[in-house]
Design a protein around this motif. Structure first.
Motif, PDB file in Angstrom:
ATOM      1  N   SER A   1     -53.210  39.094  84.172  1.00 33.30           N
ATOM      2  CA  SER A   1     -53.582  40.044  83.120  1.00 33.30           C
ATOM      3  C   SER A   1     -54.075  41.363  83.719  1.00 33.30           C
ATOM      4  O   SER A   1     -54.188  42.372  83.014  1.00 33.30           O
ATOM      5  CB  SER A   1     -54.651  39.445  82.203  1.00 33.30           C
ATOM      6  N   HIS A   2     -54.345  41.360  85.036  1.00 31.70           N
ATOM      7  CA  HIS A   2     -54.813  42.579  85.711  1.00 31.70           C
ATOM      8  C   HIS A   2     -53.876  43.065  86.818  1.00 31.70           C
ATOM      9  O   HIS A   2     -53.754  44.269  87.039  1.00 31.70           O
ATOM     10  CB  HIS A   2     -56.201  42.345  86.318  1.00 31.70           C
ATOM     11  N   TYR A   3     -53.232  42.125  87.508  1.00 32.30           N
ATOM     12  CA  TYR A   3     -52.408  42.480  88.675  1.00 32.30           C
ATOM     13  C   TYR A   3     -51.111  41.669  88.682  1.00 32.30           C
ATOM     14  O   TYR A   3     -51.032  40.592  88.088  1.00 32.30           O
ATOM     15  CB  TYR A   3     -53.165  42.174  89.975  1.00 32.30           C
ATOM     16  N   ARG A   4     -50.135  42.199  89.420  1.00 40.65           N
ATOM     17  CA  ARG A   4     -48.876  41.459  89.606  1.00 40.65           C
ATOM     18  C   ARG A   4     -48.836  40.759  90.955  1.00 40.65           C
ATOM     19  O   ARG A   4     -48.113  39.784  91.130  1.00 40.65           O
ATOM     20  CB  ARG A   4     -47.676  42.410  89.500  1.00 40.65           C
ATOM     21  N   SER A   5     -49.588  41.305  91.922  1.00 37.45           N
ATOM     22  CA  SER A   5     -49.547  40.757  93.278  1.00 37.45           C
ATOM     23  C   SER A   5     -50.803  41.168  94.038  1.00 37.45           C
ATOM     24  O   SER A   5     -51.529  42.075  93.594  1.00 37.45           O
ATOM     25  CB  SER A   5     -48.318  41.298  94.017  1.00 37.45           C
TER      26      SER A   5
ATOM     27  N   ILE B   1     -60.801  31.840  89.122  1.00 36.72           N
ATOM     28  CA  ILE B   1     -60.119  32.250  87.891  1.00 36.72           C
ATOM     29  C   ILE B   1     -58.762  31.536  87.855  1.00 36.72           C
ATOM     30  O   ILE B   1     -58.321  30.969  88.860  1.00 36.72           O
ATOM     31  CB  ILE B   1     -59.890  33.775  87.826  1.00 36.72           C
ATOM     32  N   ASN B   2     -58.094  31.583  86.696  1.00 38.02           N
ATOM     33  CA  ASN B   2     -56.751  30.989  86.637  1.00 38.02           C
ATOM     34  C   ASN B   2     -55.695  32.073  86.839  1.00 38.02           C
ATOM     35  O   ASN B   2     -55.994  33.266  86.802  1.00 38.02           O
ATOM     36  CB  ASN B   2     -56.540  30.219  85.316  1.00 38.02           C
ATOM     37  N   ARG B   3     -54.467  31.637  87.043  1.00 42.48           N
ATOM     38  CA  ARG B   3     -53.380  32.579  87.329  1.00 42.48           C
ATOM     39  C   ARG B   3     -53.142  33.555  86.168  1.00 42.48           C
ATOM     40  O   ARG B   3     -52.840  34.725  86.376  1.00 42.48           O
ATOM     41  CB  ARG B   3     -52.087  31.813  87.645  1.00 42.48           C
ATOM     42  N   LYS B   4     -53.305  33.052  84.943  1.00 41.26           N
ATOM     43  CA  LYS B   4     -53.103  33.910  83.773  1.00 41.26           C
ATOM     44  C   LYS B   4     -54.080  35.085  83.802  1.00 41.26           C
ATOM     45  O   LYS B   4     -53.714  36.224  83.485  1.00 41.26           O
ATOM     46  CB  LYS B   4     -53.283  33.079  82.502  1.00 41.26           C
ATOM     47  N   THR B   5     -55.321  34.797  84.188  1.00 37.25           N
ATOM     48  CA  THR B   5     -56.333  35.861  84.274  1.00 37.25           C
ATOM     49  C   THR B   5     -55.942  36.864  85.346  1.00 37.25           C
ATOM     50  O   THR B   5     -56.041  38.083  85.151  1.00 37.25           O
ATOM     51  CB  THR B   5     -57.727  35.271  84.583  1.00 37.25           C
ATOM     52  N   PHE B   6     -55.485  36.356  86.489  1.00 35.40           N
ATOM     53  CA  PHE B   6     -55.044  37.255  87.562  1.00 35.40           C
ATOM     54  C   PHE B   6     -53.934  38.167  87.058  1.00 35.40           C
ATOM     55  O   PHE B   6     -53.988  39.393  87.226  1.00 35.40           O
ATOM     56  CB  PHE B   6     -54.569  36.463  88.780  1.00 35.40           C
TER      57      PHE B   6
ATOM     58  N   THR C   1     -51.523  34.153  99.090  1.00 38.03           N
ATOM     59  CA  THR C   1     -50.876  33.835  97.814  1.00 38.03           C
ATOM     60  C   THR C   1     -51.826  34.095  96.640  1.00 38.03           C
ATOM     61  O   THR C   1     -53.050  34.120  96.811  1.00 38.03           O
ATOM     62  CB  THR C   1     -50.429  32.365  97.765  1.00 38.03           C
ATOM     63  N   ILE C   2     -51.229  34.248  95.494  1.00 37.02           N
ATOM     64  CA  ILE C   2     -52.029  34.445  94.271  1.00 37.02           C
ATOM     65  C   ILE C   2     -52.860  33.197  93.996  1.00 37.02           C
ATOM     66  O   ILE C   2     -54.021  33.290  93.579  1.00 37.02           O
ATOM     67  CB  ILE C   2     -51.105  34.792  93.082  1.00 37.02           C
ATOM     68  N   SER C   3     -52.307  32.038  94.267  1.00 39.49           N
ATOM     69  CA  SER C   3     -53.046  30.783  94.060  1.00 39.49           C
ATOM     70  C   SER C   3     -54.320  30.751  94.890  1.00 39.49           C
ATOM     71  O   SER C   3     -55.382  30.346  94.414  1.00 39.49           O
ATOM     72  CB  SER C   3     -52.170  29.575  94.425  1.00 39.49           C
TER      73      SER C   3
END
Length: 199
Positions: A48-52, A41-46, A31-33
């Motif tokens: 900002s670069h990737y969708r999955s 890092i936080n989900r927003k940072t993720f 999972t992204i979490s």
């Protein structure tokens, strides 16, 4: 410039986190979490670069393809640098060993099917035509490229299956010999000699 460095650092953290998780479970179950926790890092940072997580893998795969493509382009229109090209590809594989290990664990057909094999076969076919192959039959040249590249990629797959314990230079030089001998029916002796001797 510092912003670019931050992006690189963040992406490396995400990749490293994903590799760690891929050694524990299937990519589809990550999972992204989980990636965010490992990468700190936080989900927003993720986002900002990737969708999955698959986007991370696709980006890495495209980087490798671009590296392989650049290696092959260095030889220009000639296949005479095939020995040097295979050696450079081996160097890239060695440098990105962790990516290939983890990715092949999830996708055992990485070298047998897909973008890498298709690109290499296409380049070999075009190069054979450009150096004046002994036949102009494109189907024959495609078959020769397919046969040669399948053998080389199978050697790399076996190397990874053996947990990379064997000396990669042995695998590399075997691949060079396989390709040059495999193409001997389509390229003149003089050109083949140059192909093998390029080191």
């Amino acid at each position: 410039m510092s912003e670019d460095l931050r992006v690189v650092k963040t992406k490396n953290s995400v990749r490293n986190a994903l590799f760690e998780l891929m050694s524990e479970k299937a990519l589809a179950k990550i999972t992204i979490s989980e990636i965010c926790v490992r990468a700190k890092i936080n989900r927003k940072t993720f986002y900002s670069h990737y969708r999955s997580p698959n986007d991370v893998i696709e980006e890495l795969e495209n980087e490798v393809l671009n590296e392989f493509s650049a290696i092959l382009r260095r030889g220009g229109d000639s296949i005479l640098d095939v020995g040097a090209a295979i050696r450079d590809i081996s160097a890239t594989i060695e440098q990105r060993q962790e990516f290939f290990k983890q990715f092949m664990r999830q996708n055992p057909d990485l070298f047998n099917k897909g973008k890498i094999k298709a690109m290499l076969c296409r380049v070999i076919t075009v190069s054979l035509k450009n150096v004046g192959a002994l036949t102009e039959n494109e189907s024959v040249l495609k078959a020769a490229a397919e046969f040669s590249i399948s053998g080389v990629l199978s050697l790399y797959s076996s190397w990874f299956d053996g947990n990379c314990k064997e000396d990669l230079s042995f695998v590399t030089e075997t691949a060079v010999q396989m390709v040059t001998k495999g193409l001997s029916a389509y390229v003149s002796e003089e050109k083949l000699t140059k192909m093998v001797s390029k080191k």
